[in-house]
Design a protein around this motif. Structure first.
Motif, PDB file in Angstrom:
ATOM      1  N   GLU A 149     -73.821 -23.016 -11.158  1.00 51.71           N
ATOM      2  CA  GLU A 149     -73.923 -22.241  -9.917  1.00 51.71           C
ATOM      3  C   GLU A 149     -72.521 -21.799  -9.494  1.00 51.71           C
ATOM      4  O   GLU A 149     -71.714 -22.610  -9.031  1.00 51.71           O
ATOM      5  CB  GLU A 149     -74.557 -23.074  -8.802  1.00 51.71           C
ATOM      6  CG  GLU A 149     -75.990 -23.498  -9.080  1.00 51.71           C
ATOM      7  CD  GLU A 149     -76.103 -24.796  -9.849  1.00 51.71           C
ATOM      8  OE1 GLU A 149     -77.227 -25.274 -10.049  1.00 51.71           O
ATOM      9  OE2 GLU A 149     -75.054 -25.330 -10.262  1.00 51.71           O
ATOM     10  N   VAL A 150     -72.219 -20.529  -9.697  1.00 53.68           N
ATOM     11  CA  VAL A 150     -70.872 -20.016  -9.465  1.00 53.68           C
ATOM     12  C   VAL A 150     -70.942 -18.765  -8.606  1.00 53.68           C
ATOM     13  O   VAL A 150     -71.762 -17.871  -8.863  1.00 53.68           O
ATOM     14  CB  VAL A 150     -70.172 -19.677 -10.807  1.00 53.68           C
ATOM     15  CG1 VAL A 150     -68.758 -19.205 -10.555  1.00 53.68           C
ATOM     16  CG2 VAL A 150     -70.173 -20.875 -11.728  1.00 53.68           C
ATOM     17  N   ALA A 151     -70.082 -18.706  -7.597  1.00 53.23           N
ATOM     18  CA  ALA A 151     -69.966 -17.501  -6.770  1.00 53.23           C
ATOM     19  C   ALA A 151     -68.973 -16.561  -7.434  1.00 53.23           C
ATOM     20  O   ALA A 151     -67.775 -16.850  -7.506  1.00 53.23           O
ATOM     21  CB  ALA A 151     -69.498 -17.873  -5.362  1.00 53.23           C
ATOM     22  N   VAL A 152     -69.492 -15.439  -7.951  1.00 55.26           N
ATOM     23  CA  VAL A 152     -68.674 -14.498  -8.718  1.00 55.26           C
ATOM     24  C   VAL A 152     -68.737 -13.125  -8.071  1.00 55.26           C
ATOM     25  O   VAL A 152     -69.786 -12.699  -7.577  1.00 55.26           O
ATOM     26  CB  VAL A 152     -69.160 -14.413 -10.182  1.00 55.26           C
ATOM     27  CG1 VAL A 152     -68.395 -13.355 -10.948  1.00 55.26           C
ATOM     28  CG2 VAL A 152     -69.006 -15.767 -10.865  1.00 55.26           C
ATOM     29  N   ALA A 153     -67.608 -12.442  -8.073  1.00 53.22           N
ATOM     30  CA  ALA A 153     -67.545 -11.065  -7.581  1.00 53.22           C
ATOM     31  C   ALA A 153     -66.591 -10.290  -8.478  1.00 53.22           C
ATOM     32  O   ALA A 153     -65.782 -10.884  -9.199  1.00 53.22           O
ATOM     33  CB  ALA A 153     -67.069 -11.028  -6.134  1.00 53.22           C
ATOM     34  N   THR A 154     -66.672  -8.959  -8.423  1.00 50.40           N
ATOM     35  CA  THR A 154     -65.769  -8.134  -9.222  1.00 50.40           C
ATOM     36  C   THR A 154     -64.552  -7.736  -8.403  1.00 50.40           C
ATOM     37  O   THR A 154     -64.537  -7.878  -7.173  1.00 50.40           O
ATOM     38  CB  THR A 154     -66.475  -6.866  -9.726  1.00 50.40           C
ATOM     39  OG1 THR A 154     -66.842  -6.053  -8.598  1.00 50.40           O
ATOM     40  CG2 THR A 154     -67.722  -7.237 -10.527  1.00 50.40           C
ATOM     41  N   THR A 155     -63.547  -7.236  -9.077  1.00 45.04           N
ATOM     42  CA  THR A 155     -62.294  -6.894  -8.399  1.00 45.04           C
ATOM     43  C   THR A 155     -62.474  -5.795  -7.356  1.00 45.04           C
ATOM     44  O   THR A 155     -61.731  -5.730  -6.372  1.00 45.04           O
ATOM     45  CB  THR A 155     -61.249  -6.435  -9.427  1.00 45.04           C
ATOM     46  OG1 THR A 155     -61.797  -5.357 -10.201  1.00 45.04           O
ATOM     47  CG2 THR A 155     -60.867  -7.577 -10.351  1.00 45.04           C
ATOM     48  N   THR A 156     -63.458  -4.923  -7.552  1.00 42.17           N
ATOM     49  CA  THR A 156     -63.647  -3.793  -6.620  1.00 42.17           C
ATOM     50  C   THR A 156     -64.582  -4.124  -5.466  1.00 42.17           C
ATOM     51  O   THR A 156     -64.726  -3.318  -4.543  1.00 42.17           O
ATOM     52  CB  THR A 156     -64.203  -2.576  -7.382  1.00 42.17           C
ATOM     53  OG1 THR A 156     -65.434  -2.943  -8.031  1.00 42.17           O
ATOM     54  CG2 THR A 156     -63.192  -2.107  -8.432  1.00 42.17           C
ATOM     55  N   ASP A 157     -65.224  -5.276  -5.480  1.00 44.16           N
ATOM     56  CA  ASP A 157     -66.101  -5.658  -4.374  1.00 44.16           C
ATOM     57  C   ASP A 157     -65.287  -5.856  -3.101  1.00 44.16           C
ATOM     58  O   ASP A 157     -64.159  -6.365  -3.130  1.00 44.16           O
ATOM     59  CB  ASP A 157     -66.842  -6.963  -4.687  1.00 44.16           C
ATOM     60  CG  ASP A 157     -67.941  -6.767  -5.718  1.00 44.16           C
ATOM     61  OD1 ASP A 157     -68.384  -5.613  -5.891  1.00 44.16           O
ATOM     62  OD2 ASP A 157     -68.357  -7.762  -6.344  1.00 44.16           O
ATOM     63  N   THR A 158     -65.884  -5.454  -1.987  1.00 44.45           N
ATOM     64  CA  THR A 158     -65.208  -5.615  -0.700  1.00 44.45           C
ATOM     65  C   THR A 158     -65.591  -6.946  -0.065  1.00 44.45           C
ATOM     66  O   THR A 158     -66.539  -7.620  -0.489  1.00 44.45           O
ATOM     67  CB  THR A 158     -65.584  -4.487   0.262  1.00 44.45           C
ATOM     68  OG1 THR A 158     -66.994  -4.570   0.548  1.00 44.45           O
ATOM     69  CG2 THR A 158     -65.260  -3.126  -0.341  1.00 44.45           C
ATOM     70  N   VAL A 159     -64.862  -7.304   0.980  1.00 41.77           N
ATOM     71  CA  VAL A 159     -65.137  -8.546   1.704  1.00 41.77           C
ATOM     72  C   VAL A 159     -66.569  -8.551   2.219  1.00 41.77           C
ATOM     73  O   VAL A 159     -67.288  -9.549   2.110  1.00 41.77           O
ATOM     74  CB  VAL A 159     -64.139  -8.728   2.860  1.00 41.77           C
ATOM     75  CG1 VAL A 159     -64.566  -9.880   3.764  1.00 41.77           C
ATOM     76  CG2 VAL A 159     -62.729  -8.944   2.339  1.00 41.77           C
ATOM     77  N   ARG A 160     -67.007  -7.420   2.793  1.00 45.12           N
ATOM     78  CA  ARG A 160     -68.356  -7.338   3.338  1.00 45.12           C
ATOM     79  C   ARG A 160     -69.405  -7.581   2.246  1.00 45.12           C
ATOM     80  O   ARG A 160     -70.374  -8.315   2.442  1.00 45.12           O
ATOM     81  CB  ARG A 160     -68.580  -5.971   3.982  1.00 45.12           C
ATOM     82  CG  ARG A 160     -69.963  -5.839   4.670  1.00 45.12           C
ATOM     83  CD  ARG A 160     -70.246  -4.396   5.043  1.00 45.12           C
ATOM     84  NE  ARG A 160     -69.230  -3.861   5.918  1.00 45.12           N
ATOM     85  CZ  ARG A 160     -69.205  -4.053   7.244  1.00 45.12           C
ATOM     86  NH1 ARG A 160     -70.163  -4.780   7.814  1.00 45.12           N
ATOM     87  NH2 ARG A 160     -68.259  -3.523   7.980  1.00 45.12           N
TER      88      ARG A 160
END
Length: 467
Positions: free
Chosen positions: A145-156
């Motif tokens: 279970e990992v919280a992953v986001a991409t470099t272009t994702d915004t804070v919102r």
């Protein structure tokens, strides 16, 4: 809720009688305010599997999963054998993947496969993947279970995603930032999300090149990474640098307890596995078998001491006074060897040096052995001199006896420190566990060689007088 004290937990000592009486209402009332970790302690204290199952059935599904996570391996093994597939599946669905994989590890293959087929597709995929890794590697202890986001994702966007998937995470400390191929690029602590504007992309404030571990890395090495960098969580990467899971500090605490238990047992000349179960519930035959193996080996080694004594029988018969100092000599050597072995094993566990530093370690221990041996030698000579001033215990040649004891102590302590420091390095070089050069093993080795050193010195110093 404050943690209950030991006295408050002990007040539930009548739990067994309540369970035996079948008074479920009283049991529920007794355990209603307890933390899952304290409930796990109570579960572990109930040695009979039937009583453990009886208590476990009174817990709601969420609490039950937390209790299973905190319980010891003995209780887990007992519960998985007695729980129905339906109840066990319910528990598995609520556990983190690493805890679920650990629980399934106590099952036979056919039942394990049957439970995986009952599980949701996501749980089945994640847990089955973890079971392919050796249990003492990063892959074996990680959770997927990992919280992953991409470099272009915004804070919102990240915050909204966390809210939507909140049920998938029991804890989130950091967001792992990846590219579209899930290769790790950076890391964003939750605090940083709160301090930046909603439309700010993660690449603007993420931590570049974060600390990570390989999926095949040994769990001891992972523990060292946590200790060195003061981490609370670390991403786990596969051979291509992709994020496949994370390890949190609570996992590392378990690893440290496991590794230290194994090292302490080895250093005490007890086979690992002797305390897989709680001490009072460990089968008597298992306890004896695990302890007897090393004890017999050490006993056979100590028999060489009698052989050495027999070899110097003539010297002992001519100078009986020498026998008075045999316990002093061999215990001093054994103690110095045990000290050196313990210090070196600890330093190796902390990664303070490598095998290539053996010569520096040897030089340091030679100097330490000479200094320590000289200190003990001076004390030994002083003791003999004081006793000789008031008694005739050591005879007219007490000065030679004192010199023999002093020089022997220097030699034996020096040999003990060298043996105790070099054996762990030799075992590591051979791919064995350094803790196997335990204090009893080093003491046995030094006992035998110490006698040889002692009587050899006596023959040189006393030749032509007593001998």
């Amino acid at each position: 809720m404050s943690a209950p004290t030991e006295t408050e937990i002990a007040d539930h000592g009548d739990l067994r009688s309540l369970l035996e009486a079948g008074d479920e209402a009283a049991v529920r009332s007794s355990i209603s305010d307890l933390h899952p970790a304290d409930l796990a302690d109570l579960l572990d204290s109930l040695e009979e599997p039937e009583r453990q199952l009886q208590l476990f059935r009174l817990l709601d599904p969420e609490t039950a999963s937390e209790v299973v996570r905190e319980a010891n391996d003995h209780s887990k093994a007992a519960l998985v054998e007695l729980l129905s597939d339906a109840r066990l599946s319910s528990v598995l669905e609520r556990l983190d993947t690493d805890d679920a994989a650990d629980l399934l590890g106590h099952l036979e293959e056919d039942r394990k496969d049957r439970l995986l087929r009952r599980a949701s597709p996501e749980v089945r995929r994640n847990v089955a993947g973890l079971l392919t890794y050796p249990e003492d590697t990063a892959g074996g202890i990680m959770k997927t279970e990992v919280a992953v986001a991409t470099t272009t994702d915004t804070v919102r966007e990240v915050v909204d995603s966390i809210r939507r998937h909140a049920d998938d995470f029991h804890d989130i400390q950091e967001i792992f930032v990846t590219d579209t191929q899930r290769r790790l690029k950076g890391l964003v602590p939750l605090r940083a999300l709160l301090l930046n504007d909603d439309e700010t992309p993660l690449e603007r404030f993420m931590t570049d090149e974060p600390i990570s571990v390989r999926v095949d890395e040994d769990q001891e090495e992972v523990a060292r990474v946590f200790e060195k960098y003061d981490l609370v969580a670390v991403p786990v990467l596969d051979a291509l640098g992709r994020v496949v899971g994370r390890i949190t500090v609570d996992d590392i605490v378990d690893v440290m307890v496991e590794e230290e238990t194994e090292n302490v047992l080895r250093m005490g000349a007890v086979e690992p596995g002797a305390l897989d179960h709680p001490y009072l519930t460990t089968p008597f035959s298992t306890m004896v078998r695990k302890r007897a193996t090393w004890l017999v080996a050490l006993f056979l080694g100590e028999m060489l001491t009698a052989t050495a004594m027999g070899y110097f029988e003539d010297e002992i018969s001519k100078a009986v006074v020498l026998a008075l100092f045999v316990p002093l000599i061999i215990s001093s050597g054994g103690n110095s060897g045990s000290q050196a072995s313990t210090i070196i094993i600890r330093a190796m566990a902390l990664g303070e040096f490598g095998l290539s530093d053996w010569w520096r370690i040897a030089r340091r221990e030679v100097m330490s052995g000479l200094a320590l041996g000289t200190i003990l030698g001076c004390i030994g000579f002083l003791r003999i001199a004081l006793w000789s001033a008031f008694t005739n215990l050591y005879g007219p040649h007490w000065i030679l006896v004192g010199i023999t004891v002093s020089l022997s102590l220097v030699g034996v302590v020096l040999w003990g420190t060298i043996s105790g420091s070099m054996l762990p390095l030799l075992l590591r070089r051979l791919g064995a566990d350094p803790a196997a050069s335990s204090a009893p093993f080093v003491a046995t080795l030094v006992d035998v060689t110490g006698l040889v050193i002692y009587f050899s010195v006596a023959m040189l110093v006393m030749h032509g007088t007593i001998l």
